[in-house]
Write an enzyme that holds these catalytic residues in place. Sequence first.
Site, PDB file in Angstrom:
ATOM      1  N   HIS A 158      46.390 -42.720 -42.828  1.00  0.00           N
ATOM      2  CA  HIS A 158      46.418 -43.812 -43.791  1.00  0.00           C
ATOM      3  C   HIS A 158      47.804 -43.980 -44.413  1.00  0.00           C
ATOM      4  O   HIS A 158      48.377 -45.068 -44.401  1.00  0.00           O
ATOM      5  CB  HIS A 158      45.375 -43.571 -44.892  1.00  0.00           C
ATOM      6  CG  HIS A 158      45.325 -44.695 -45.875  1.00  0.00           C
ATOM      7  ND1 HIS A 158      44.473 -45.753 -45.722  1.00  0.00           N
ATOM      8  CD2 HIS A 158      46.055 -44.943 -46.973  1.00  0.00           C
ATOM      9  CE1 HIS A 158      44.683 -46.604 -46.726  1.00  0.00           C
ATOM     10  NE2 HIS A 158      45.638 -46.136 -47.498  1.00  0.00           N
ATOM     11  N   HIS A 174      52.802 -46.478 -45.748  1.00  0.00           N
ATOM     12  CA  HIS A 174      53.801 -46.346 -46.817  1.00  0.00           C
ATOM     13  C   HIS A 174      54.982 -45.505 -46.375  1.00  0.00           C
ATOM     14  O   HIS A 174      55.598 -44.824 -47.189  1.00  0.00           O
ATOM     15  CB  HIS A 174      53.164 -45.712 -48.062  1.00  0.00           C
ATOM     16  CG  HIS A 174      52.061 -46.535 -48.644  1.00  0.00           C
ATOM     17  ND1 HIS A 174      52.293 -47.713 -49.323  1.00  0.00           N
ATOM     18  CD2 HIS A 174      50.717 -46.373 -48.620  1.00  0.00           C
ATOM     19  CE1 HIS A 174      51.133 -48.232 -49.706  1.00  0.00           C
ATOM     20  NE2 HIS A 174      50.163 -47.442 -49.289  1.00  0.00           N
ATOM     21  N   LYS A 220      50.546 -57.613 -45.552  1.00  0.00           N
ATOM     22  CA  LYS A 220      50.440 -56.739 -46.727  1.00  0.00           C
ATOM     23  C   LYS A 220      51.285 -57.406 -47.811  1.00  0.00           C
ATOM     24  O   LYS A 220      52.511 -57.446 -47.720  1.00  0.00           O
ATOM     25  CB  LYS A 220      50.978 -55.342 -46.394  1.00  0.00           C
ATOM     26  CG  LYS A 220      50.845 -54.372 -47.556  1.00  0.00           C
ATOM     27  CD  LYS A 220      50.323 -53.015 -47.088  1.00  0.00           C
ATOM     28  CE  LYS A 220      49.998 -52.156 -48.300  1.00  0.00           C
ATOM     29  NZ  LYS A 220      49.169 -51.008 -47.969  1.00  0.00           N
TER      30      LYS A 220
END
Length: 285
Positions: A158, A174, A220
Amino acid sequence: RKALNHELSKLFNKMWDADINRLMPGKDYTIDLQGKAGAAQQGDNTVQDNAARHLFHNVNEECLKSIKTFATFISLLDNYETSTGIAEVVTPEEIVENNCFLDAILATEVMKLAHEYLLKKNLAKPNLADFKYQLYDIWFQLYARKEGDRPDSCGFEHVFVGETRRGKQILGLHNWVQFYLQEKRNQIDYKGYVARKNKTRPDKDDQVLSIQFSWKGSVKPIGSTFIGVSPEFEFALYTIIFLLAEERVTHETVKIEEYELQMVVCRHGRHIGTAYPVLLSSNSE
């Protein structure tokens, strides 16, 4: 906003200074910020693109290949099925790769500082092999993102690789290395930087950025990420906050270098659900 956590700020700055594997802006890589991103909703595919070029103008790939923590980290990025709802299959080779990565980061000064701190707090096992097993469980143990579904996710996937939900939503992603490599393959389209309220634009030396991008057909609207830091630095920060916290979602305000950040860590039972930095301010204002 939560008050500044001085204890963690002090520790994270020590780790920042000890992060000898970090890449330096202008020397090891150059970013090209271009325009400010427009307003967007999650999954909105008609968003305006205010950056015609890539975010990463260049990155010294020698560093990525020769620095062990980067090299072992990169070998993990192709181990995942990005769609949630599709069960992950972990092969024996992938287990070996996960262990090689953990061995590489555990040999760094950054992870040693993290381990020492967690020992003092009674949150880590003193024996390195046990600590490694603890890290493996937090980051690599598979779980289902939705209740009762197939084990389709893990903290590492993730946070560092990114996932998609029903082709409409980007989850996580990220990490700057994954961003750069995806951009190089023309999988990611950088749409522009996201400025904070009433703030000036970031500059090309900033090592924390908020950006907008599309990936695998979804947008995003805002994602924040450290830029240039080593994988062990992020891994250490998020692990410490995860182990210190009790609640499902934790926000810690810290100051690292000139960056005032809110570190957000969400738990999924005994594992990391997500983790990322939110830029509150930097000195370029």
